[in-house]
Design a protein around this motif. Sequence first.
Motif, PDB file in Angstrom:
ATOM      1  N   ARG A   6      71.695   3.142  23.210  1.00 60.39           N
ATOM      2  CA  ARG A   6      71.443   2.096  22.119  1.00 60.39           C
ATOM      3  C   ARG A   6      70.119   1.325  22.723  1.00 60.39           C
ATOM      4  O   ARG A   6      69.701   1.444  23.846  1.00 60.39           O
ATOM      5  N   ASN A  64      70.874   5.857  19.318  1.00 59.30           N
ATOM      6  CA  ASN A  64      72.186   5.518  18.323  1.00 59.30           C
ATOM      7  C   ASN A  64      72.447   4.178  18.245  1.00 59.30           C
ATOM      8  O   ASN A  64      71.639   3.494  18.935  1.00 59.30           O
ATOM      9  N   GLU A  70      73.017   0.503  16.321  1.00 59.40           N
ATOM     10  CA  GLU A  70      72.246  -0.435  15.295  1.00 59.40           C
ATOM     11  C   GLU A  70      71.122  -0.796  15.747  1.00 59.40           C
ATOM     12  O   GLU A  70      71.007  -0.925  17.263  1.00 59.40           O
ATOM     13  N   ILE A  71      70.176  -1.321  14.894  1.00 59.30           N
ATOM     14  CA  ILE A  71      68.896  -1.870  15.492  1.00 59.30           C
ATOM     15  C   ILE A  71      69.323  -3.226  15.858  1.00 59.30           C
ATOM     16  O   ILE A  71      69.885  -4.185  15.083  1.00 59.30           O
ATOM     17  N   LEU A  97      70.091   6.085  14.450  1.00 61.84           N
ATOM     18  CA  LEU A  97      70.227   4.645  14.152  1.00 61.84           C
ATOM     19  C   LEU A  97      71.058   4.633  12.948  1.00 61.84           C
ATOM     20  O   LEU A  97      70.885   5.197  11.984  1.00 61.84           O
ATOM     21  N   ASN A 146      66.610   8.217   9.750  1.00 60.44           N
ATOM     22  CA  ASN A 146      67.965   7.749  10.528  1.00 60.44           C
ATOM     23  C   ASN A 146      69.141   7.787   9.511  1.00 60.44           C
ATOM     24  O   ASN A 146      69.260   8.571   8.641  1.00 60.44           O
TER      25      ASN A 146
END
Length: 454
Positions: free
Chosen positions: A247, A269, A271-272, A292, A314
């Motif tokens: 992440r 991978n 979330e942003i 992502l 993504n």
Amino acid sequence: MEQPPLLVTLLLLLSLLSARAFSATSPRVVVVTPTPAPVSSPTPPKNSTSPASPSLSPSSSPPSTPSSPSSSTLDPKQLRALQSLNIPTSKDPCTHPTQLQRNITLCDSSKPFSHLISLRILNCSDDVALSFTALKSLSTLQSLQFVNCPIAPISFPAELAESLRSFTCISSLRRLTGVWLSRLQNLTDLTVSNVQVNASGPFVILGNMKKIKSVTVSHANLTGFFPRHMNPNLTLIDFSGNKLRGRIPSSINRLENLLTLNLSSNTFNGEIPTTIGDLISLKNLSLASNSLSGDVPDSMSAIPGLVHVDLSSNQLNGTIPRYFTAMKTLKYLNLANNNFRGVMPFNASFISRLTVFKVGGNDNLCYNRSILSSKMKLGISPCDKHGFPLSPPPAKDSSEDDNSDSDYNDSDSDDTSRKDSHRGPNKYVLGVAIGLSSIVFLIIFLVLLSKCCR
């Protein structure tokens, strides 16, 4: 006996008037032969003696008589070091930096001998080998660049490692390690690209670089995770084209001076992070070609000066945020090849002011036909009355997209060209009709005149 001359005269007059009427109404074709502009030979630039403006082009300097190495103002030890690296020294590297065909040198102004502070080595030949002794003699260097020099690296002397502030290695030095790079602790700028770097993560390289401001380690087969702690003075981070995973940490918000963040083409991978909105200085953001997921965080709307945003390729989902339309500086927006759904929130005026806009490859995304023209190249279907994509997309739209080279196209140039094509033939027919009418009129006039003269 006078009628034949009169008839001949009238016939001649008839032919002249017909030809003039026909030519006056027919389209004219004008061939313009362009006159070639005078070609002036380029004026060679004046030979600069300032070390701050070296030139890469060997042809930009006027020929001069080579000076002997003994007359060089450079420190003799450094002169021999350059010679050991097969760098030409027939010209003084300090007073004639433009004479070096493959390299750039900058010198200081110390006396009695100058010392190198910058050296770029380009396109090394196979017989070039780094020497520890030569590098030790070059310990005054503050900037060292290797470009297209696939030679074997060696350990830098401690004096050189401490002196360097900028180090660039592009397609050079064959293979590096993170430990090797980490010894350059005083760097403010590090650029390594298209070089295999054996390291367990970026932190191995950057952990001890307390002054670093710009770091590029791209296409280097770098593995590991994004560091949780980095120098807050960083303005540029480019880790594109590697094998970084995991992440993106929420601690990224500590990089408050960051202008460019490029993490594209890795395997990140999750979330942003919502903390990305704290990067208020950010101008360029690329997270493309990762894994992502989740929504695009609303916190991104707090970044006022975004110019370039690439989130393509993504697994991002949810709806596309409307706040992008409020970003006045935004010029590049790529949201293609994700899982976005719903109605795209952008109108034609917003799309037209972008240099690049891409949303194709989102199967569940559609556009409002009452707001956007069906002629625009968007790569997504129009919405039905329930806000879902029409399936399948109209075949006409897809064919128009394939034939268009622009990111969006709402012009009516085809209709205009058809209208223009009809205007030419109409004028031609009108001219022929006028000419024939003139001929008939003159024939009738001739007959009546001949009867009157009898």
